[in-house]
Design an enzyme around this catalytic site. Sequence first.
Site, PDB file in Angstrom:
ATOM      1  N   HIS A 281       2.368 -37.917 111.891  1.00 29.33           N
ATOM      2  CA  HIS A 281       1.404 -36.814 111.952  1.00 29.33           C
ATOM      3  C   HIS A 281       0.057 -37.215 111.351  1.00 29.33           C
ATOM      4  O   HIS A 281      -0.979 -36.633 111.689  1.00 29.33           O
ATOM      5  CB  HIS A 281       1.964 -35.591 111.230  1.00 29.33           C
ATOM      6  CG  HIS A 281       1.442 -34.290 111.772  1.00 29.33           C
ATOM      7  ND1 HIS A 281       1.678 -33.865 113.070  1.00 29.33           N
ATOM      8  CD2 HIS A 281       0.672 -33.331 111.210  1.00 29.33           C
ATOM      9  CE1 HIS A 281       1.093 -32.694 113.270  1.00 29.33           C
ATOM     10  NE2 HIS A 281       0.463 -32.353 112.158  1.00 29.33           N
ATOM     11  N   TYR A 316     -10.380 -30.149 108.643  1.00 33.86           N
ATOM     12  CA  TYR A 316     -10.810 -31.551 108.742  1.00 33.86           C
ATOM     13  C   TYR A 316     -12.241 -31.751 108.266  1.00 33.86           C
ATOM     14  O   TYR A 316     -12.635 -32.890 107.985  1.00 33.86           O
ATOM     15  CB  TYR A 316     -10.636 -32.049 110.183  1.00 33.86           C
ATOM     16  CG  TYR A 316      -9.188 -32.032 110.609  1.00 33.86           C
ATOM     17  CD1 TYR A 316      -8.279 -32.926 110.057  1.00 33.86           C
ATOM     18  CD2 TYR A 316      -8.717 -31.098 111.527  1.00 33.86           C
ATOM     19  CE1 TYR A 316      -6.933 -32.891 110.410  1.00 33.86           C
ATOM     20  CE2 TYR A 316      -7.378 -31.060 111.890  1.00 33.86           C
ATOM     21  CZ  TYR A 316      -6.499 -31.955 111.333  1.00 33.86           C
ATOM     22  OH  TYR A 316      -5.168 -31.922 111.673  1.00 33.86           O
TER      23      TYR A 316
END
Length: 334
Positions: A281, A316
């Site tokens: 991931h 992010y």
Amino acid sequence: MEYSHSLLPSASSIGSEPRLLDQVRARVRRLGLAIRTEKVYVDWIRRFILANGKRHPRDMGAREVEAFLTLLATRGKVAASTQNQALSALLFLYREVLGQDLPWMENIRRAKRPERLPVVLTRDEVWRILDRMDGAHHLMASLLYGAGLRLMECVRLRVQDIDFVRHEITVRVGKGGKDRRTVLPAMAIDALQAQLVHARIVHERDLRAGYGAVWLPSALERKYKSASMEWIWQYVFPSRSRSIDPRSGMERRHHIDEKTLQRAVRVAVKSAAIEKHATCHTLRHSFATHLLESGSDIRTIQELLGHADLSTTMIYTHVLNRGGSGVVSPLDRR
């Protein structure tokens, strides 16, 4: 495992009501949920029943559910995500199997998951990992990073999901049951075409042996009777051997076991001497972060990742090397 008579039909209804866990399995399959979901739900419901002296769930309610979840948290020391998985299983039992939708169900709070920043690799670290992998595992890891695929999305890819002309990969029934399109990296095309040649040889060999069918969702299998034998429905990454489908009892070739890819990535990370907790991931996290670094629009990244909520994608922005707003530390100014 045998259960007490409290989990069996009453004397007056013997022969008319399936056992409880069989009812759970039947309802899961009727709703078209994955076999993994079936196994997880059945396991949690069984554990709930055993933890309460094998009493029937109809005779229990909010107090027992709360006590069970508390037990998992305090004595079992399980993560918040595991507690929530157990709660989902129990709510499924009461709502979908027992037909109860009571006020107390809405009042049970889910465990709060800690907000942690995702681990992200640098571009150099990604290439160091990929350089230590080969064959199908190298290609799959390349797609995790180059297309932002989740682990299971990658291993479940079918032939028709790859569009070499448009340079697209279609992810079907991704997280949340949604389809989406993402980019097909140009650097992966040759390896992917070679993998399809291998997959076709495997499929044709199965057909000659009297097999060649793959698993399809029940609705599709009913609608398209022979689709499971067709080339376009075959897995891009087929398993090395056929196995018995636990639901239908048919011998079929499934996709590659995702654990083999997880192990290959783990070995490559260690070989590359990367001192981060990097997993499959992590490659997806790196895909999103590197796109953001290169100036891609956050909405575009959201679509490529398949996030329902933009706030999920916004995480992010907090892991960019330059900081969320490009702040320079005062210690670095003189």
